[in-house]
Design a protein around this motif. Sequence first.
Motif, PDB file in Angstrom:
ATOM      1  N   ASP A  24       0.802  -1.225   0.000  1.00  0.00           N
ATOM      2  CA  ASP A  24       0.000   0.000   0.000  1.00  0.00           C
ATOM      3  C   ASP A  24       0.839   1.281   0.000  1.00  0.00           C
ATOM      4  OD1 ASP A  24       0.999  -0.290   2.553  1.00  0.00           O
ATOM      5  OD2 ASP A  24      -0.885   0.196   3.555  1.00  0.00           O
ATOM      6  N   LEU A  25       2.131   1.187  -0.300  1.00  0.00           N
ATOM      7  CA  LEU A  25       2.991   2.363  -0.325  1.00  0.00           C
ATOM      8  C   LEU A  25       2.537   3.308  -1.438  1.00  0.00           C
ATOM      9  CD1 LEU A  25       5.511   3.493   1.107  1.00  0.00           C
ATOM     10  CD2 LEU A  25       6.873   2.493  -0.729  1.00  0.00           C
ATOM     11  N   ALA A  26       2.354   4.573  -1.118  1.00  0.00           N
ATOM     12  CA  ALA A  26       1.866   5.561  -2.090  1.00  0.00           C
ATOM     13  C   ALA A  26       2.998   6.044  -2.997  1.00  0.00           C
ATOM     14  CB  ALA A  26       1.247   6.736  -1.355  1.00  0.00           C
ATOM     15  N   PHE A  27       2.798   5.898  -4.283  1.00  0.00           N
ATOM     16  CA  PHE A  27       3.744   6.378  -5.287  1.00  0.00           C
ATOM     17  C   PHE A  27       3.077   7.466  -6.120  1.00  0.00           C
ATOM     18  CE2 PHE A  27       5.572   2.296  -4.303  1.00  0.00           C
ATOM     19  CZ  PHE A  27       6.934   2.450  -4.505  1.00  0.00           C
ATOM     20  N   GLU A  28       3.884   8.324  -6.716  1.00  0.00           N
ATOM     21  CA  GLU A  28       3.395   9.330  -7.657  1.00  0.00           C
ATOM     22  C   GLU A  28       4.273   9.283  -8.900  1.00  0.00           C
ATOM     23  OE1 GLU A  28       5.362  13.471  -6.459  1.00  0.00           O
ATOM     24  OE2 GLU A  28       4.354  12.506  -4.755  1.00  0.00           O
ATOM     25  N   PRO A  29       3.748   9.670 -10.055  1.00  0.00           N
ATOM     26  CA  PRO A  29       4.564   9.644 -11.269  1.00  0.00           C
ATOM     27  C   PRO A  29       5.751  10.603 -11.159  1.00  0.00           C
ATOM     28  CG  PRO A  29       2.245   9.912 -11.810  1.00  0.00           C
ATOM     29  CD  PRO A  29       2.370  10.077 -10.318  1.00  0.00           C
ATOM     30  N   MET A  30       6.907  10.167 -11.647  1.00  0.00           N
ATOM     31  CA  MET A  30       8.066  11.060 -11.732  1.00  0.00           C
ATOM     32  C   MET A  30       7.922  11.881 -13.002  1.00  0.00           C
ATOM     33  SD  MET A  30      11.415   8.966 -10.473  1.00  0.00           S
ATOM     34  CE  MET A  30      12.433  10.431 -10.320  1.00  0.00           C
ATOM     35  N   GLN A  31       8.256  13.141 -12.913  1.00  0.00           N
ATOM     36  CA  GLN A  31       8.141  14.053 -14.047  1.00  0.00           C
ATOM     37  C   GLN A  31       9.532  14.517 -14.475  1.00  0.00           C
ATOM     38  OE1 GLN A  31       5.030  14.631 -15.306  1.00  0.00           O
ATOM     39  NE2 GLN A  31       4.294  13.254 -13.722  1.00  0.00           N
ATOM     40  N   GLY A  32       9.651  14.922 -15.728  1.00  0.00           N
ATOM     41  CA  GLY A  32      10.898  15.510 -16.217  1.00  0.00           C
ATOM     42  C   GLY A  32      11.855  14.491 -16.790  1.00  0.00           C
ATOM     43  N   ASP A  33      12.843  14.997 -17.495  1.00  0.00           N
ATOM     44  CA  ASP A  33      13.899  14.186 -18.111  1.00  0.00           C
ATOM     45  C   ASP A  33      13.338  13.070 -18.982  1.00  0.00           C
ATOM     46  OD1 ASP A  33      16.047  15.633 -16.966  1.00  0.00           O
ATOM     47  OD2 ASP A  33      15.855  14.505 -15.110  1.00  0.00           O
ATOM     48  N   GLY A  34      12.187  13.310 -19.598  1.00  0.00           N
ATOM     49  CA  GLY A  34      11.616  12.322 -20.504  1.00  0.00           C
ATOM     50  C   GLY A  34      11.216  11.025 -19.838  1.00  0.00           C
ATOM     51  N   ARG A  35      10.959  11.062 -18.546  1.00  0.00           N
ATOM     52  CA  ARG A  35      10.597   9.830 -17.825  1.00  0.00           C
ATOM     53  C   ARG A  35       9.221   9.345 -18.253  1.00  0.00           C
ATOM     54  NH1 ARG A  35      13.360  12.766 -13.681  1.00  0.00           N
ATOM     55  NH2 ARG A  35      15.095  11.559 -12.877  1.00  0.00           N
ATOM     56  N   GLN A  36       9.131   8.049 -18.448  1.00  0.00           N
ATOM     57  CA  GLN A  36       7.866   7.411 -18.770  1.00  0.00           C
ATOM     58  C   GLN A  36       7.753   6.137 -17.950  1.00  0.00           C
ATOM     59  OE1 GLN A  36       8.060   6.867 -23.029  1.00  0.00           O
ATOM     60  NE2 GLN A  36       6.920   8.737 -23.361  1.00  0.00           N
ATOM     61  N   ASP A  37       6.587   5.941 -17.330  1.00  0.00           N
ATOM     62  CA  ASP A  37       6.297   4.724 -16.564  1.00  0.00           C
ATOM     63  C   ASP A  37       7.236   4.523 -15.380  1.00  0.00           C
ATOM     64  OD1 ASP A  37       4.155   4.080 -18.266  1.00  0.00           O
ATOM     65  OD2 ASP A  37       5.535   3.188 -19.703  1.00  0.00           O
ATOM     66  N   ILE A  38       7.586   5.637 -14.730  1.00  0.00           N
ATOM     67  CA  ILE A  38       8.436   5.601 -13.539  1.00  0.00           C
ATOM     68  C   ILE A  38       7.708   6.351 -12.430  1.00  0.00           C
ATOM     69  CG2 ILE A  38      10.667   6.210 -12.540  1.00  0.00           C
ATOM     70  CD1 ILE A  38      11.811   6.212 -15.402  1.00  0.00           C
ATOM     71  N   ASP A  39       7.602   5.722 -11.261  1.00  0.00           N
ATOM     72  CA  ASP A  39       6.940   6.319 -10.103  1.00  0.00           C
ATOM     73  C   ASP A  39       7.929   6.464  -8.955  1.00  0.00           C
ATOM     74  OD1 ASP A  39       4.525   6.127 -11.509  1.00  0.00           O
ATOM     75  OD2 ASP A  39       4.075   4.171 -10.630  1.00  0.00           O
ATOM     76  N   ILE A  40       7.594   7.354  -8.009  1.00  0.00           N
ATOM     77  CA  ILE A  40       8.458   7.569  -6.851  1.00  0.00           C
ATOM     78  C   ILE A  40       7.626   7.707  -5.582  1.00  0.00           C
ATOM     79  CG2 ILE A  40       8.503  10.083  -7.185  1.00  0.00           C
ATOM     80  CD1 ILE A  40      11.482   9.939  -6.167  1.00  0.00           C
ATOM     81  N   HIS A  41       8.163   7.162  -4.509  1.00  0.00           N
ATOM     82  CA  HIS A  41       7.675   7.423  -3.155  1.00  0.00           C
ATOM     83  C   HIS A  41       8.776   8.238  -2.495  1.00  0.00           C
ATOM     84  CE1 HIS A  41       5.937   6.891   0.820  1.00  0.00           C
ATOM     85  NE2 HIS A  41       7.176   6.688   1.223  1.00  0.00           N
TER      86      HIS A  41
END
Length: 97
Positions: A24-41
């Motif tokens: 259940d760890l909350a992740f959000e999409p990473m933005q910038g540097d052309g990132r696609q399909d990468i999330d971060i907590h």
Amino acid sequence: MTTTPLASAAPFLQRLFRDGVPEDLAFEPMQGDGRQDIDIHRLYSTAQTGSTGPSAGIVRYHPGASAAPHVHPGFEPDLRLRRRAWSSTSAGSAPDR
């Protein structure tokens, strides 16, 4: 005594190494540097440490994830909990994730 961001994240990191990434760890999409399909907590960010301070997070790569080449000023600790690293300088193609 002032608590550093890493020290305040230490109990979470201990559980992470012991039990793995919580479902259940909350992740959000990473933005910038052309990132696609990468999330971060985010464990902590420059919002807590100042504009030139450190930040840290748990990054999740989805199948087919990519990022444009980019520079990390200072340093970037990188610990892989699963899977292997791949970059455009690696031989062959990206692994299945």
